[in-house]
Structure formats: C-alpha cells, structure tokens
Design a protein around this motif. Sequence first.
Motif, PDB file in Angstrom:
ATOM      1  N   PRO A 160       0.834  -1.207   0.000  1.00  0.00           N
ATOM      2  CA  PRO A 160       0.000   0.000   0.000  1.00  0.00           C
ATOM      3  C   PRO A 160       0.874   1.265   0.000  1.00  0.00           C
ATOM      4  O   PRO A 160       1.965   1.264   0.591  1.00  0.00           O
ATOM      5  CB  PRO A 160      -0.793  -0.117   1.301  1.00  0.00           C
ATOM      6  CG  PRO A 160      -0.818  -1.579   1.599  1.00  0.00           C
ATOM      7  CD  PRO A 160       0.487  -2.117   1.097  1.00  0.00           C
ATOM      8  N   THR A 183       0.727   3.835   1.624  1.00  0.00           N
ATOM      9  CA  THR A 183       0.976   4.347   2.970  1.00  0.00           C
ATOM     10  C   THR A 183       2.106   3.599   3.694  1.00  0.00           C
ATOM     11  O   THR A 183       2.577   4.041   4.734  1.00  0.00           O
ATOM     12  CB  THR A 183      -0.302   4.193   3.822  1.00  0.00           C
ATOM     13  OG1 THR A 183      -0.762   2.847   3.627  1.00  0.00           O
ATOM     14  CG2 THR A 183      -1.385   5.171   3.398  1.00  0.00           C
ATOM     15  N   GLU A 221      -5.088  -7.425  -6.340  1.00  0.00           N
ATOM     16  CA  GLU A 221      -4.810  -6.033  -5.930  1.00  0.00           C
ATOM     17  C   GLU A 221      -5.705  -5.538  -4.806  1.00  0.00           C
ATOM     18  O   GLU A 221      -5.353  -4.600  -4.098  1.00  0.00           O
ATOM     19  CB  GLU A 221      -4.971  -5.048  -7.106  1.00  0.00           C
ATOM     20  CG  GLU A 221      -4.344  -5.444  -8.394  1.00  0.00           C
ATOM     21  CD  GLU A 221      -5.188  -6.441  -9.173  1.00  0.00           C
ATOM     22  OE1 GLU A 221      -6.386  -6.592  -8.890  1.00  0.00           O
ATOM     23  OE2 GLU A 221      -4.614  -7.104 -10.060  1.00  0.00           O
ATOM     24  N   ILE A 222      -6.892  -6.134  -4.679  1.00  0.00           N
ATOM     25  CA  ILE A 222      -7.795  -5.590  -3.656  1.00  0.00           C
ATOM     26  C   ILE A 222      -7.519  -6.179  -2.276  1.00  0.00           C
ATOM     27  O   ILE A 222      -8.058  -5.720  -1.272  1.00  0.00           O
ATOM     28  CB  ILE A 222      -9.300  -5.762  -4.004  1.00  0.00           C
ATOM     29  CG1 ILE A 222      -9.642  -7.241  -4.179  1.00  0.00           C
ATOM     30  CG2 ILE A 222      -9.676  -4.966  -5.236  1.00  0.00           C
ATOM     31  CD1 ILE A 222     -11.143  -7.483  -4.217  1.00  0.00           C
ATOM     32  N   GLY A 242      -6.338  -3.860   0.711  1.00  0.00           N
ATOM     33  CA  GLY A 242      -7.422  -2.940   1.071  1.00  0.00           C
ATOM     34  C   GLY A 242      -8.490  -3.627   1.916  1.00  0.00           C
ATOM     35  O   GLY A 242      -9.154  -2.988   2.742  1.00  0.00           O
ATOM     36  N   LEU A 243      -8.666  -4.926   1.697  1.00  0.00           N
ATOM     37  CA  LEU A 243      -9.678  -5.677   2.448  1.00  0.00           C
ATOM     38  C   LEU A 243      -9.107  -6.254   3.743  1.00  0.00           C
ATOM     39  O   LEU A 243      -9.801  -6.965   4.473  1.00  0.00           O
ATOM     40  CB  LEU A 243     -10.230  -6.834   1.597  1.00  0.00           C
ATOM     41  CG  LEU A 243     -10.975  -6.457   0.321  1.00  0.00           C
ATOM     42  CD1 LEU A 243     -11.349  -7.696  -0.468  1.00  0.00           C
ATOM     43  CD2 LEU A 243     -12.230  -5.653   0.659  1.00  0.00           C
ATOM     44  N   ASN A 250      -5.371   1.035  -7.296  1.00  0.00           N
ATOM     45  CA  ASN A 250      -5.754   0.337  -6.071  1.00  0.00           C
ATOM     46  C   ASN A 250      -4.942   0.797  -4.868  1.00  0.00           C
ATOM     47  O   ASN A 250      -4.883   0.101  -3.845  1.00  0.00           O
ATOM     48  CB  ASN A 250      -5.609  -1.173  -6.254  1.00  0.00           C
ATOM     49  CG  ASN A 250      -6.752  -1.746  -7.084  1.00  0.00           C
ATOM     50  OD1 ASN A 250      -7.866  -1.889  -6.601  1.00  0.00           O
ATOM     51  ND2 ASN A 250      -6.478  -2.014  -8.339  1.00  0.00           N
ATOM     52  N   GLY A 251      -4.284   1.961  -4.991  1.00  0.00           N
ATOM     53  CA  GLY A 251      -3.543   2.533  -3.865  1.00  0.00           C
ATOM     54  C   GLY A 251      -2.295   1.743  -3.489  1.00  0.00           C
ATOM     55  O   GLY A 251      -1.874   1.741  -2.333  1.00  0.00           O
ATOM     56  N   LEU A 252      -1.692   1.066  -4.497  1.00  0.00           N
ATOM     57  CA  LEU A 252      -0.503   0.254  -4.219  1.00  0.00           C
ATOM     58  C   LEU A 252       0.711   0.815  -4.961  1.00  0.00           C
ATOM     59  O   LEU A 252       0.563   1.482  -5.988  1.00  0.00           O
ATOM     60  CB  LEU A 252      -0.737  -1.192  -4.679  1.00  0.00           C
ATOM     61  CG  LEU A 252      -1.887  -1.950  -4.011  1.00  0.00           C
ATOM     62  CD1 LEU A 252      -2.197  -3.218  -4.793  1.00  0.00           C
ATOM     63  CD2 LEU A 252      -1.550  -2.279  -2.560  1.00  0.00           C
TER      64      LEU A 252
END
Length: 283
Positions: free
Chosen positions: A99, A101, A144-145, A148-149, A168-170
């Motif tokens: 991610p 972040t 990719e999800i 996030g999950l 996907n914020g990666l």
Amino acid sequence: MKTLKIAIQKSGRLNEKSVELLKNCGLSFENYKSSLISPVSNFPLEILFLRDDDIPEYVQDGIADLGIVGENVIQETEVEVSYLQRLGFGRCSLKIAVPNTNDIQHINELNGKSIATTYPAILSKFLKEKGIKADIRTISGSVEISPGLGLSDAICDLVSTGGTLKSNGLKPFADVMSSEAVLIGRKGSENEELVKELIQRIQSVLRAKETKYVVLNVERDNLSAVIKLLPGIKSPTVVPLAEENWVAVHTVIPERDFWDRISQLKQAGAQGIVVMPIEKIIL
Ligand code: ATP
Ligand code: MG
C-alpha cells in the motif's frame, strides 16, 4: 507425416498477438472463439485454443508439439519444456507491491508479513533465495484488492504499466521476475522437421519486426561516410540517381538504434530518408 499442433491462449492478453504472429507466418486459419481446435489450411498444423495455465503441461505431455505462453506461467507450473524462442510481446514483471501508505525500505521487512498472490511457487522460491519467511496467501484473482480488504500486507502480481496498482492505492516495491511470451516445445518431438520449419518462419517474422528498410539519397562525395553508418544484411545497395553525382542507398536498420542512426545519417549528408516496414527476413 503427423499434423503438428500448437497451443495458444484461447482469450486474454496473449491471444491476439499469438494469432497475429501465426498469420504473419503465412498460416491460414480461422480464429474461432467457440472451438478448441482450428486447422491450418496451408500447413500441416492445428491450432489448439486453451487456457494459458494448461499450455505448458499440454506441451510437456506431447498433446501439443508447441505452445505460446508467458514465461511466468512456465515458471509457476514447473514443467519440463524447452524454450525455443522469445517472442517479444506480453512483456510484464512479477512484482511485490505494498500500500502507498507503507514506508517499507528493505526487503527484509517482509519477514512475518502476508503476501497475496496467484504465483505461490515463484514467490516462495524468491523469498527462500532472499532468506525471508513470509506467509504466502494463494488466491485465484483480483489480487490487488486484498491489502485494502485487510487480507494481506502486500501482494505479488503481474504488472505492465503499473496502472492497476496505482488505481488500487498500491506501489511496486520489489521485482520478482520479468516475463514475455515465449515459444515452447519439447525435446524429442516426432515432428522435428515441421517444428524446425515453423520456428524458421517465426524467426523471419520477428527479425523483420526488429528491422526497418531505409532508402536515402546522398551525394557521391558523402557516400562513404553514409555507408560507414549502415550495416545492411551484407552491405547496402547503392543505385545511381538520374541527377549526376547523386545515388540512392537502400539498406536495413535495426529498430533499437534507429533514431541514433537516422540523426547521424543526416549529419553525414543523407537526404530524403524514407523508412519502411519489412514483412519477412529470410537469411
Ligand atoms: P486464461 O483465461 O487463459 O487463464 P489469464 O487470465 O490467466 O488467462 P491473462 O490476464 O490473459 O491471463 O494474461 C496472460 C499473460 O499475459 C500473463 O500470463 C502474462 O504472461 C502476460 N501479461 C502481460 N502483461 C500483463 C499484465 N499487466 N497482467 C497480467 N498478465 C500480463
Ligand atoms: Mg491463466
């Protein structure tokens, strides 16, 4: 003589380019979407349309003589096949991504983390080589999800442009392997002669793709400077022009150093440079 069989992807990222390559080899067939097998009318060959994951095994087991598939699939299935030719399409890399972040700096920080992937065999080999113990979560798609999950800390997936990761914020973090489509076969095929002929056709198409046909005009005084810059298959062809002291030079240039060559040619006095695609190069 037995009919040769080549397995290609039925639908997906490699289908269109595989069909295009075979058609450029002068093979005539229907690209049926509904049927598994398509006979070639002008060569003793049948095309098998398969899921890409099944192709290495079909070739290994002799059901197909040849196959077109991504290197990543071969590595993951760990089958015994021979690499016959890199094909220059379907280029991508298998990467570990985290991610945005996450401020991970070193690969060792993956120790104890979970990584979701559809490529567990390749990933586990990679981690072992790096001495990292991570929890590999094998899933069959939409990798990719998973961060996030909350299903994993990182992913390991195929990337070409990186657009899917980004959306996907990666962000990519480490390269595991790079891949492209390859032609595979198997040692000791009964159809060796036909296999050889098909490989030669494929190579002549690939060679042509990597090369451009160039025609240019130059004054005789500058001819030797221009010729020094040009390889040609043996050497360039030089033909006199109607205008005295001018000649036309015909040659082939590899695509990879194309723009460098063209600007050097202009500096050496070349004019009216015409660049054309080549269909086939048979050596
Ligand atoms: P199938 O239904 O045949 O199993 P698939 O969904 O597993 O297909 P595709 O997504 O069609 O596979 O990709 C086929 C091959 O294309 C990959 O194995 C890889 O070698 C190559 N490829 C190139 N770029 C990418 C990318 N960005 N993502 C995934 N695969 C890519
Ligand atoms: Mg697949």
